[in-house]
Motif scaffolding. Structure first.
Motif, PDB file in Angstrom:
ATOM      1  N   TYR A  63      39.008  39.517  48.186  1.00 17.76           N
ATOM      2  CA  TYR A  63      38.733  39.663  46.657  1.00 17.76           C
ATOM      3  C   TYR A  63      39.554  40.760  46.080  1.00 17.76           C
ATOM      4  N   PHE A  64      40.352  40.310  45.105  1.00 19.73           N
ATOM      5  CA  PHE A  64      41.138  41.205  44.203  1.00 19.73           C
ATOM      6  C   PHE A  64      40.606  41.527  42.914  1.00 19.73           C
ATOM      7  N   HIS A  65      40.399  42.859  42.691  1.00 22.02           N
ATOM      8  CA  HIS A  65      39.822  43.191  41.484  1.00 22.02           C
ATOM      9  C   HIS A  65      40.653  44.307  40.891  1.00 22.02           C
ATOM     10  N   GLY A  66      40.666  44.530  39.614  1.00 24.51           N
ATOM     11  CA  GLY A  66      41.515  45.569  39.060  1.00 24.51           C
ATOM     12  C   GLY A  66      40.604  46.861  38.993  1.00 24.51           C
ATOM     13  N   ASP A  67      41.443  47.786  38.159  1.00 27.15           N
ATOM     14  CA  ASP A  67      40.535  49.019  38.076  1.00 27.15           C
ATOM     15  C   ASP A  67      39.224  49.046  37.212  1.00 27.15           C
ATOM     16  N   THR A  68      39.261  48.300  36.335  1.00 28.30           N
ATOM     17  CA  THR A  68      38.150  48.045  35.232  1.00 28.30           C
ATOM     18  C   THR A  68      37.437  46.606  35.751  1.00 28.30           C
ATOM     19  N   ARG A  69      36.091  47.201  35.980  1.00 26.34           N
ATOM     20  CA  ARG A  69      35.429  45.734  36.785  1.00 26.34           C
ATOM     21  C   ARG A  69      34.313  45.343  35.811  1.00 26.34           C
ATOM     22  N   CYS A  70      34.183  44.364  35.177  1.00 22.15           N
ATOM     23  CA  CYS A  70      33.219  43.788  34.221  1.00 22.15           C
ATOM     24  C   CYS A  70      32.214  43.243  35.012  1.00 22.15           C
ATOM     25  N   PRO A  71      31.080  42.717  34.401  1.00 27.24           N
ATOM     26  CA  PRO A  71      29.860  42.057  35.294  1.00 27.24           C
ATOM     27  C   PRO A  71      30.282  40.883  35.848  1.00 27.24           C
ATOM     28  N   THR A  72      31.264  40.020  35.102  1.00 30.66           N
ATOM     29  CA  THR A  72      31.674  38.901  35.354  1.00 30.66           C
ATOM     30  C   THR A  72      32.484  39.036  36.609  1.00 30.66           C
ATOM     31  N   CYS A  73      33.473  40.051  36.869  1.00 37.77           N
ATOM     32  CA  CYS A  73      33.996  40.183  37.858  1.00 37.77           C
ATOM     33  C   CYS A  73      33.225  40.681  39.033  1.00 37.77           C
ATOM     34  N   ARG A  74      32.093  41.313  39.152  1.00 40.19           N
ATOM     35  CA  ARG A  74      31.323  41.954  40.132  1.00 40.19           C
ATOM     36  C   ARG A  74      30.514  40.437  40.544  1.00 40.19           C
ATOM     37  N   ASN A  75      30.104  39.441  39.679  1.00 37.81           N
ATOM     38  CA  ASN A  75      29.585  38.514  39.990  1.00 37.81           C
ATOM     39  C   ASN A  75      30.603  37.576  40.878  1.00 37.81           C
ATOM     40  N   ILE A  76      31.746  37.356  40.742  1.00 36.26           N
ATOM     41  CA  ILE A  76      32.767  36.549  41.251  1.00 36.26           C
ATOM     42  C   ILE A  76      32.782  37.252  42.942  1.00 36.26           C
ATOM     43  N   GLU A  77      33.130  38.655  42.749  1.00 40.01           N
ATOM     44  CA  GLU A  77      32.623  39.127  44.115  1.00 40.01           C
ATOM     45  C   GLU A  77      31.689  38.845  45.023  1.00 40.01           C
ATOM     46  N   ASN A  78      30.414  39.195  44.365  1.00 41.73           N
ATOM     47  CA  ASN A  78      28.970  38.896  45.049  1.00 41.73           C
ATOM     48  C   ASN A  78      29.021  37.451  45.296  1.00 41.73           C
ATOM     49  N   TYR A  79      29.247  36.429  44.620  1.00 41.49           N
ATOM     50  CA  TYR A  79      28.952  35.045  44.890  1.00 41.49           C
ATOM     51  C   TYR A  79      29.979  34.736  45.861  1.00 41.49           C
ATOM     52  N   SER A  80      31.037  35.086  45.813  1.00 37.81           N
ATOM     53  CA  SER A  80      32.155  34.933  46.863  1.00 37.81           C
ATOM     54  C   SER A  80      31.593  35.311  48.410  1.00 37.81           C
ATOM     55  N   TYR A  81      31.225  36.442  48.467  1.00 35.00           N
ATOM     56  CA  TYR A  81      30.958  37.136  49.453  1.00 35.00           C
ATOM     57  C   TYR A  81      29.626  36.430  50.264  1.00 35.00           C
ATOM     58  N   GLU A 115      52.872  38.779  45.393  1.00 32.07           N
ATOM     59  CA  GLU A 115      52.746  37.796  46.509  1.00 32.07           C
ATOM     60  C   GLU A 115      52.079  36.582  46.422  1.00 32.07           C
ATOM     61  N   TYR A 116      50.763  37.155  45.839  1.00 34.22           N
ATOM     62  CA  TYR A 116      49.685  35.858  45.750  1.00 34.22           C
ATOM     63  C   TYR A 116      49.451  35.360  44.136  1.00 34.22           C
ATOM     64  N   GLU A 117      50.365  35.626  43.354  1.00 36.38           N
ATOM     65  CA  GLU A 117      50.376  35.292  41.912  1.00 36.38           C
ATOM     66  C   GLU A 117      48.957  35.708  41.205  1.00 36.38           C
ATOM     67  N   ILE A 118      48.738  36.755  41.264  1.00 37.07           N
ATOM     68  CA  ILE A 118      47.400  37.516  40.844  1.00 37.07           C
ATOM     69  C   ILE A 118      47.794  37.922  39.315  1.00 37.07           C
ATOM     70  N   VAL A 119      46.759  37.426  38.402  1.00 33.45           N
ATOM     71  CA  VAL A 119      46.965  38.106  37.076  1.00 33.45           C
ATOM     72  C   VAL A 119      45.614  38.541  36.584  1.00 33.45           C
ATOM     73  N   SER A 120      44.629  38.302  37.245  1.00 37.64           N
ATOM     74  CA  SER A 120      43.129  38.765  36.973  1.00 37.64           C
ATOM     75  C   SER A 120      42.432  38.709  38.027  1.00 37.64           C
ATOM     76  N   PRO A 121      41.241  39.429  38.013  1.00 40.65           N
ATOM     77  CA  PRO A 121      40.655  39.251  39.687  1.00 40.65           C
ATOM     78  C   PRO A 121      40.131  37.945  40.086  1.00 40.65           C
ATOM     79  N   THR A 122      40.307  37.749  41.232  1.00 41.92           N
ATOM     80  CA  THR A 122      40.404  36.564  42.053  1.00 41.92           C
ATOM     81  C   THR A 122      39.943  36.195  43.460  1.00 41.92           C
ATOM     82  N   VAL A 123      39.967  35.587  44.021  1.00 34.29           N
ATOM     83  CA  VAL A 123      39.697  35.363  45.500  1.00 34.29           C
ATOM     84  C   VAL A 123      40.897  34.688  46.067  1.00 34.29           C
ATOM     85  N   VAL A 124      41.448  34.990  47.132  1.00 35.94           N
ATOM     86  CA  VAL A 124      42.741  34.354  47.611  1.00 35.94           C
ATOM     87  C   VAL A 124      42.441  34.431  49.183  1.00 35.94           C
TER      88      VAL A 124
END
Length: 166
Positions: A63-81, A115-124
């Motif tokens: 789970y790749f995230h940026g320095d700033t973590r919004c609620p949606t980004c945190r949901n993506i991390e939590n749901y993915s895990y 390497e993984y074409e990341i432009v925003s928080p994502t799962v790789v």
């Protein structure tokens, strides 16, 4: 009683001392700030990417995230895990599947963005063979599906199964 000339001389001397003291304080503060920054900021050599030790034969779910973590980004991390944990608990326990959370905006991790074409928080998903990247997939649809947790979970689990099978 002092003459006006002596009083004026003392006033000038006090003003010079005040200015000299203020300048010395400014220089000392500037030096302290520069030293503090030098100790905090990485140098060009420090920012060089460190080769990550990849497992011999496994699937890494990043789970790749940026320095700033919004609620949606945190949901993506939590749901993915949670999706990975629910479907692949045995594989996680046996280190056949690894879960890693990485801030791709940090200088030492910036190579991941390319390497993984990341432009925003994502799962790789990264499948390894003999310690090398054999295949990878950026699951960018997580942003599209984050509002539908069931569809999100199915997406993560299906893509992970597909990477195990390829």
């Amino acid at each position: 009683q002092d003459s006006p000339l002596i009083r004026e001389g003392r006033t000038r001397m006090n003003a010079k001392n005040l200015v000299a003291g203020a300048l010395l304080l400014f220089v000392a503060a500037s030096v302290a700030i520069l030293i503090g920054r030098e100790m905090r900021e990485p140098t060009v050599d420090d920012a060089a990417p460190v080769a990550e030790q990849l497992p011999d034969n496994a699937l890494v779910v990043y789970y790749f995230h940026g320095d700033t973590r919004c609620p949606t980004c945190r949901n993506i991390e939590n749901y993915s895990y949670e999706a990975v944990q629910a479907a692949f608990g045995d594989e996680l326990a046996q280190d056949k599947l690894l879960w890693k959370v990485v801030d791709y905006e940090q200088p030492e991790n910036s190579h991941f963005a390319t390497e993984y074409e990341i432009v925003s928080p994502t799962v790789v998903l990264v499948r390894t063979e003999k310690g090398e990247v054999a295949d990878w997939r950026n699951l960018a649809r997580v942003w599209e599906l984050v509002g539908d947790r069931d569809a999100f979970t199915v997406y993560i689990q299906d893509e992970t199964r597909a990477m195990f099978g390829s």
